[in-house]
Scaffold this active site. Structure first.
Site, PDB file in Angstrom:
ATOM      1  CG  HIS A  39     -32.152  16.647  -2.426  1.00 41.11           C
ATOM      2  ND1 HIS A  39     -31.703  17.665  -2.853  1.00 41.11           N
ATOM      3  CD2 HIS A  39     -31.957  16.448  -1.017  1.00 41.11           C
ATOM      4  CE1 HIS A  39     -31.293  18.374  -1.967  1.00 41.11           C
ATOM      5  NE2 HIS A  39     -31.381  17.690  -0.651  1.00 41.11           N
ATOM      6  CG  HIS A  81     -33.766  23.192   2.137  1.00 40.39           C
ATOM      7  ND1 HIS A  81     -32.898  24.297   2.101  1.00 40.39           N
ATOM      8  CD2 HIS A  81     -33.029  22.331   2.277  1.00 40.39           C
ATOM      9  CE1 HIS A  81     -31.547  23.749   2.100  1.00 40.39           C
ATOM     10  NE2 HIS A  81     -31.648  22.492   2.500  1.00 40.39           N
TER      11      HIS A  81
HETATM   12  O1  G3P Z   1     -30.756  14.500   2.336  1.00 41.52           O
HETATM   13  C1  G3P Z   1     -29.681  15.081   2.167  1.00 41.52           C
HETATM   14  C2  G3P Z   1     -29.656  16.553   1.987  1.00 41.52           C
HETATM   15  O2  G3P Z   1     -31.112  16.938   1.898  1.00 41.52           O
HETATM   16  C3  G3P Z   1     -29.153  17.395   2.985  1.00 41.52           C
HETATM   17  O3  G3P Z   1     -28.894  18.812   2.528  1.00 41.52           O
HETATM   18  O4  G3P Z   1     -29.247  20.923   2.659  1.00 41.52           O
HETATM   19  O5  G3P Z   1     -30.355  19.462   0.766  1.00 41.52           O
HETATM   20  O6  G3P Z   1     -31.288  19.653   3.093  1.00 41.52           O
HETATM   21  P1  G3P Z   1     -30.010  19.804   2.210  1.00 41.52           P
HETATM   22 CA    CA Z   2     -32.753  17.652   3.266  1.00 43.07          CA
END
Ligand code: G3P
Ligand code: CA
Length: 290
Positions: A39, A81
């Site tokens: 992630h 992000h």
């Molecule tokens: O891939 C799932 C996740 O990335 C969604 O939440 O806030 O980490 O982008 P976030």
């Molecule tokens: Ca994400």
């Protein structure tokens, strides 16, 4: 374990458009359990959404990475992000008079001056916010696979078409990549639908946990429903799997953000297709044997 068929390439001719149907399950293989996705890169170990983070995932042996794309003031796609640059860069120091420091208020050249690593650790000082093009080059070099999230699409009209253009330019919309290396996701159903409409061969995912009653509508343009681990159950996963997506395969579900062994085993027990994690090594260890 949910049975998944790893099918071969399928191509269909629809209305004069060659449509490559994504046919590879998110599962690494039927007997290997859920696929593990790093992630924002391996973001527990390197600054998120940087080349260092995808390199770290690569070093740890992870092929799948997830990252977020947004757009600068002068129209360049960058991997970051938050809608602002404050949390993950030194923007407040470099540009003290530019509050609230939105990504969309800075040019790519201005963003390229920022340090996106020191906040995470001194050894990452000088790490940069990558452009999507730089990022695609790196994961291509690493032979990685990508879950690309279009972040905050309401702030960036047309970002879907522009993202697809960069992916195409970088060779990521060829049949091989479409078959097994790329998923485009968003929390915005409109954004996911737009991606599907523009390039029906791209595998897509809707982030969130929509009601089961809404799954038939979403299954027209989303191949996956990717949900927070705290919102799902065995029943919900089974309900998702019961519908076919736009490419005639059962909908899949990846769940996030799972960073501990107990939760990893819990969601694997729900029969999810993938686990998105900041600590891919922890999840891999927890799931060995699944
Ligand atoms: O891939 C799932 C996740 O990335 C969604 O939440 O806030 O980490 O982008 P976030
Ligand atoms: Ca994400």
């Amino acid at each position: 374990m949910h049975a998944r068929v790893a099918a071969a390439t399928t191509a269909a001719l629809l209305g004069g458009t060659v449509l490559i149907l994504p046919t590879t399950s998110a599962h690494a293989a039927d007997d290997e359990g859920p696929v593990v996705v790093a992630h924002r890169g391996a973001s527990a170990y390197a600054p998120e959404n940087t080349l260092a983070a995808v390199d770290k995932a690569d070093d740890l042996g992870f092929i799948w990475v997830e990252n977020d794309v947004q757009r600068t003031k002068d129209g360049v796609l960058v991997v970051v992000h938050d809608a602002t640059l404050t949390r993950t860069t030194d923007v407040e120091k470099v540009y003290p008079d530019r509050a609230p420091w939105r990504v969309a208020d800075f040019t790519a050249k201005e963003i390229s001056r920022l340090d996106a690593g020191s906040w995470f650790g001194r050894r990452y000082a000088g790490t940069r916010v990558p452009t999507l093009k730089q990022y695609m080059n790196r994961i291509s070099r690493n032979h990685q696979k990508l879950v690309l999230e279009i972040k905050n699409p309401e702030l960036y009209p047309g970002i879907e078409r522009q993202t697809l253009k960069v992916l195409s330019n970088e060779g990521w919309l060829d049949p091989g990549h479409l078959r097994s290396r790329l998923i485009v996701q968003s929390f915005s159903p409109d954004s996911v639908r737009t991606v599907h409409d523009l390039r029906p061969g791209v595998k897509t995912a809707l982030l969130g946990t929509p009601s089961v009653a809404n799954l038939p509508a979403y299954s027209r343009f989303a191949d996956q429903i990717n949900s927070s681990h705290s919102t799902i159950s065995t029943g919900y996963v089974a309900a998702v799997h019961a519908f076919d997506g736009p490419h005639g395969k059962p909908l899949e579900i990846l769940t996030w953000t799972v960073d501990d062994a107990r939760t990893a085993r819990r969601v694997a027990g729900y029969d999810v297709d993938g686990v998105i994690t900041n600590r891919p090594d922890v999840v891999r260890r927890a799931l060995s044997g699944y």
